[in-house]
Design a protein around this motif. Structure first.
Motif, PDB file in Angstrom:
ATOM      1  N   ILE A   1     -12.859  -2.190  10.211  1.00  0.00           N
ATOM      2  CA  ILE A   1     -11.909  -2.320   8.997  1.00  0.00           C
ATOM      3  C   ILE A   1     -12.010  -1.086   8.315  1.00  0.00           C
ATOM      4  O   ILE A   1     -10.992  -0.587   7.787  1.00  0.00           O
ATOM      5  N   LYS A   2     -13.157  -0.083   8.491  1.00  0.00           N
ATOM      6  CA  LYS A   2     -13.297   1.035   7.876  1.00  0.00           C
ATOM      7  C   LYS A   2     -11.914   1.846   8.566  1.00  0.00           C
ATOM      8  O   LYS A   2     -11.344   2.708   7.643  1.00  0.00           O
ATOM      9  N   LYS A   3     -12.055   1.924   9.571  1.00  0.00           N
ATOM     10  CA  LYS A   3     -10.841   2.610  10.523  1.00  0.00           C
ATOM     11  C   LYS A   3      -9.506   2.294   9.982  1.00  0.00           C
ATOM     12  O   LYS A   3      -8.584   3.139   9.758  1.00  0.00           O
ATOM     13  N   ALA A   4      -9.126   0.911   9.951  1.00  0.00           N
ATOM     14  CA  ALA A   4      -7.876   0.549   9.338  1.00  0.00           C
ATOM     15  C   ALA A   4      -7.894   0.879   7.881  1.00  0.00           C
ATOM     16  O   ALA A   4      -6.541   1.356   7.557  1.00  0.00           O
ATOM     17  N   ILE A   5      -8.917   0.719   7.157  1.00  0.00           N
ATOM     18  CA  ILE A   5      -8.745   1.513   5.801  1.00  0.00           C
ATOM     19  C   ILE A   5      -8.231   2.556   5.415  1.00  0.00           C
ATOM     20  O   ILE A   5      -7.275   3.093   4.823  1.00  0.00           O
ATOM     21  N   PHE A   6      -8.851   3.717   6.366  1.00  0.00           N
ATOM     22  CA  PHE A   6      -8.569   5.230   6.336  1.00  0.00           C
ATOM     23  C   PHE A   6      -7.005   5.300   6.905  1.00  0.00           C
ATOM     24  O   PHE A   6      -6.577   6.215   6.475  1.00  0.00           O
ATOM     25  N   LYS A   7      -6.737   4.541   7.821  1.00  0.00           N
ATOM     26  CA  LYS A   7      -5.260   4.736   8.381  1.00  0.00           C
ATOM     27  C   LYS A   7      -4.361   4.304   7.073  1.00  0.00           C
ATOM     28  O   LYS A   7      -3.304   4.871   6.933  1.00  0.00           O
ATOM     29  N   LEU A   8      -4.587   2.944   6.519  1.00  0.00           N
ATOM     30  CA  LEU A   8      -3.828   2.882   5.470  1.00  0.00           C
ATOM     31  C   LEU A   8      -3.827   3.846   4.234  1.00  0.00           C
ATOM     32  O   LEU A   8      -2.796   4.158   3.487  1.00  0.00           O
ATOM     33  N   LYS A   9      -4.874   4.523   3.946  1.00  0.00           N
ATOM     34  CA  LYS A   9      -5.160   5.382   3.102  1.00  0.00           C
ATOM     35  C   LYS A   9      -4.197   6.899   3.637  1.00  0.00           C
ATOM     36  O   LYS A   9      -3.686   7.475   2.468  1.00  0.00           O
ATOM     37  N   LYS A  10      -4.044   7.157   4.656  1.00  0.00           N
ATOM     38  CA  LYS A  10      -3.388   8.322   4.921  1.00  0.00           C
ATOM     39  C   LYS A  10      -2.021   8.002   5.133  1.00  0.00           C
ATOM     40  O   LYS A  10      -1.177   8.903   4.616  1.00  0.00           O
TER      41      LYS A  10
ATOM     42  N   ASN B   1      -0.743   6.541   2.470  1.00  0.00           N
ATOM     43  CA  ASN B   1      -0.776   6.400   0.918  1.00  0.00           C
ATOM     44  C   ASN B   1      -0.396   5.098   0.469  1.00  0.00           C
ATOM     45  O   ASN B   1       0.169   4.946  -0.551  1.00  0.00           O
ATOM     46  N   LEU B   2      -0.888   4.211   1.243  1.00  0.00           N
ATOM     47  CA  LEU B   2      -0.995   2.530   0.765  1.00  0.00           C
ATOM     48  C   LEU B   2      -2.351   2.328  -0.037  1.00  0.00           C
ATOM     49  O   LEU B   2      -2.349   1.315  -0.640  1.00  0.00           O
ATOM     50  N   LEU B   3      -3.458   2.958   0.239  1.00  0.00           N
ATOM     51  CA  LEU B   3      -4.514   2.609  -0.446  1.00  0.00           C
ATOM     52  C   LEU B   3      -5.081   3.769  -0.962  1.00  0.00           C
ATOM     53  O   LEU B   3      -4.740   4.953  -0.659  1.00  0.00           O
ATOM     54  N   GLN B   4      -5.857   3.602  -2.035  1.00  0.00           N
ATOM     55  CA  GLN B   4      -7.021   4.704  -2.645  1.00  0.00           C
ATOM     56  C   GLN B   4      -8.080   4.116  -2.436  1.00  0.00           C
ATOM     57  O   GLN B   4      -8.276   3.065  -2.278  1.00  0.00           O
ATOM     58  N   ILE B   5      -9.507   5.013  -2.438  1.00  0.00           N
ATOM     59  CA  ILE B   5     -10.570   4.553  -2.170  1.00  0.00           C
ATOM     60  C   ILE B   5     -11.577   4.933  -3.302  1.00  0.00           C
ATOM     61  O   ILE B   5     -11.452   6.185  -3.677  1.00  0.00           O
ATOM     62  N   GLN B   6     -12.266   4.045  -3.722  1.00  0.00           N
ATOM     63  CA  GLN B   6     -13.198   4.463  -4.595  1.00  0.00           C
ATOM     64  C   GLN B   6     -14.649   4.074  -4.222  1.00  0.00           C
ATOM     65  O   GLN B   6     -14.803   3.466  -3.291  1.00  0.00           O
TER      66      GLN B   6
END
Length: 298
Positions: A282-291, A293-298
Motif C-alpha cells: 500500500i505504501k508503494k502504491a501511495i507514493f506512486k499516486l503521489k508522484k 500528483n493524485l495524492l498528498q501525504i501528511q
C-alpha cells in the motif's frame, strides 16, 4: 486509611470531621512536550492522585516516565509527543478547558496510561468511537505480541478516557493496560503494593506494548486525495482505453481503492487493513499516486 489500621478500630459510632475550605488555589500538573518534524501530536496521559497504590497509580507514572526518556533519546521523530502527569478527572478537565481546541486540531492518537504494572493480564479499552488509529494500532499490537488479552467496551470506562473522549472533545484516546482498574482484588486497597501486585516483569510488559504501539504510529502516513470525485486516470495511462468482459485490472482497482480511502483521516495501517494488503504494498502504491500528483501525504 490502610485496612490494617481499620481492623484495629473498635465497633461503634464515630463522628468524622472533614476540615476543608473552598478557596482559590492552584492545580499542579506535569507536562512534557517533545517536538517532532510534524505539529501533529501523540498524547500520553497518566495520573498522580493515588500514589499509595502501586498498580492503580505508581505503575502509570513509572511506565510513562520511561516512555518519555525513550522518546527523548530518539532522533528525527515524525510526530510531536505531549506527555501529561495530572490528577484524575479534575486534572484532565482543567487541562482540557485551557487546551482542548488545540488538542482537537493536532492530536492524532493518544493513550491513557494506567494499571500497567502487574503480570496477570493484558487489557484493552477502546475510545468512545472505537475506530480511531489509537484503537486499531493498540489492539493490533496486543494481538501480535501477547497470548491473550481481555477486550473491554466503552461502557467499561473508568479513567481519564471519559474526559478525553467525551462529546465535544472527541480525542482519539484508548487504554492499553495490564489488569484493568476494578478487575483485580487489591484495587483501591492498601494491598495494591509493589512486589505483591506490581512486578518488574509486569512493568516491562506494560512498557513494551505501549512502546511498540508508538513505534507503529511513528511509521504512519495519511494520504489525501487531490481531486473531488474520482480522477481522470486515462491521461495518467492507468485507466484502459478499452475494456474486456470479466477482466479485472488489479493495479487500477488498487489505486482506486486507495484513493477512495484517502481523506486524511485513514492511515497507511488502516488502509492496508481495509484492503487486506501488506503495508509495504500500500505504501508503494501511495507514493506512486503521489508522484502522479493524485495524492498528498501528511
Amino acid at each position: 486509611m490502610e485496612y490494617s489500621q481499620k481492623k484495629k478500630i473498635k465497633n461503634g459510632k464515630y463522628e468524622i470531621f472533614i476540615n476543608s475550605k473552598f478557596k482559590k488555589g492552584n492545580l499542579t500538573i506535569g507536562e512534557i512536550l517533545i517536538p517532532g518534524k510534524s505539529k501533529k501530536e501523540i498524547m500520553l496521559s497518566t495520573n498522580i492522585c493515588h500514589p499509595s497504590m502501586a498498580n492503580n497509580e505508581i505503575s502509570g507514572m513509572v511506565v510513562t516516565t520511561f516512555l518519555a526518556k525513550w522518546l527523548l533519546k530518539k532522533k528525527n521523530l515524525k510526530y510531536s509527543y505531549r506527555i501529561l502527569f495530572l490528577p484524575e478527572t479534575i486534572g484532565s478537565i482543567a487541562y482540557l478547558k485551557k487546551n482542548y481546541k488545540y488538542l482537537k486540531k493536532n492530536t492524532i492518537a493518544g493513550y491513557n496510561v494506567t494499571c500497567v504494572g502487574d503480570d496477570r493480564n493484558h487489557s484493552f479499552l477502546p475510545s468512545r468511537k472505537g475506530n480511531t488509529i489509537a484503537d486499531t494500532i493498540g489492539e493490533y499490537i496486543l494481538y501480535k505480541n501477547v497470548k491473550k488479552y481481555k477486550k473491554y467496551s466503552w461502557l467499561d470506562r473508568g479513567g481519564d478516557e471519559r474526559q478525553y473522549c467525551s462529546p465535544g472533545i472527541d480525542l482519539p484516546v484508548a487504554s492499553l493496560m495490564r489488569s484493568k482498574y476494578g478487575e483485580y482484588p487489591e484495587y483501591h486497597t492498601s494491598l495494591d503494593k509493589i512486589g505483591t501486585v506490581v512486578t518488574t516483569r509486569g512493568l516491562m510488559g506494560g512498557f513494551k506494548i505501549l512502546k511498540k504501539s508508538l513505534e507503529l504510529l511513528e511509521k504512519q502516513i495519511f494520504p489525501i486525495s487531490r481531486t473531488l470525485c474520482e480522477p481522470f486516470l486515462t491521461k495518467k495511462k492507468i485507466y484502459p482505453t478499452f475494456s474486456k468482459k470479466n477482466s479485472v485490472n488489479n493495479k487500477l482497482k488498487l489505486y482506486l481503492d486507495i484513493l477512495t480511502y484517502s481523506d486524511g483521516k485513514n492511515s497507511l495501517f488502516e488502509i492496508s487493513k481495509k484492503l487486506n494488503k501488506s503495508e509495504a504494498k500500500i505504501k508503494k502504491a501511495i507514493f506512486k499516486l503521489k508522484k502522479m500528483n493524485l495524492l498528498q501525504i501528511q
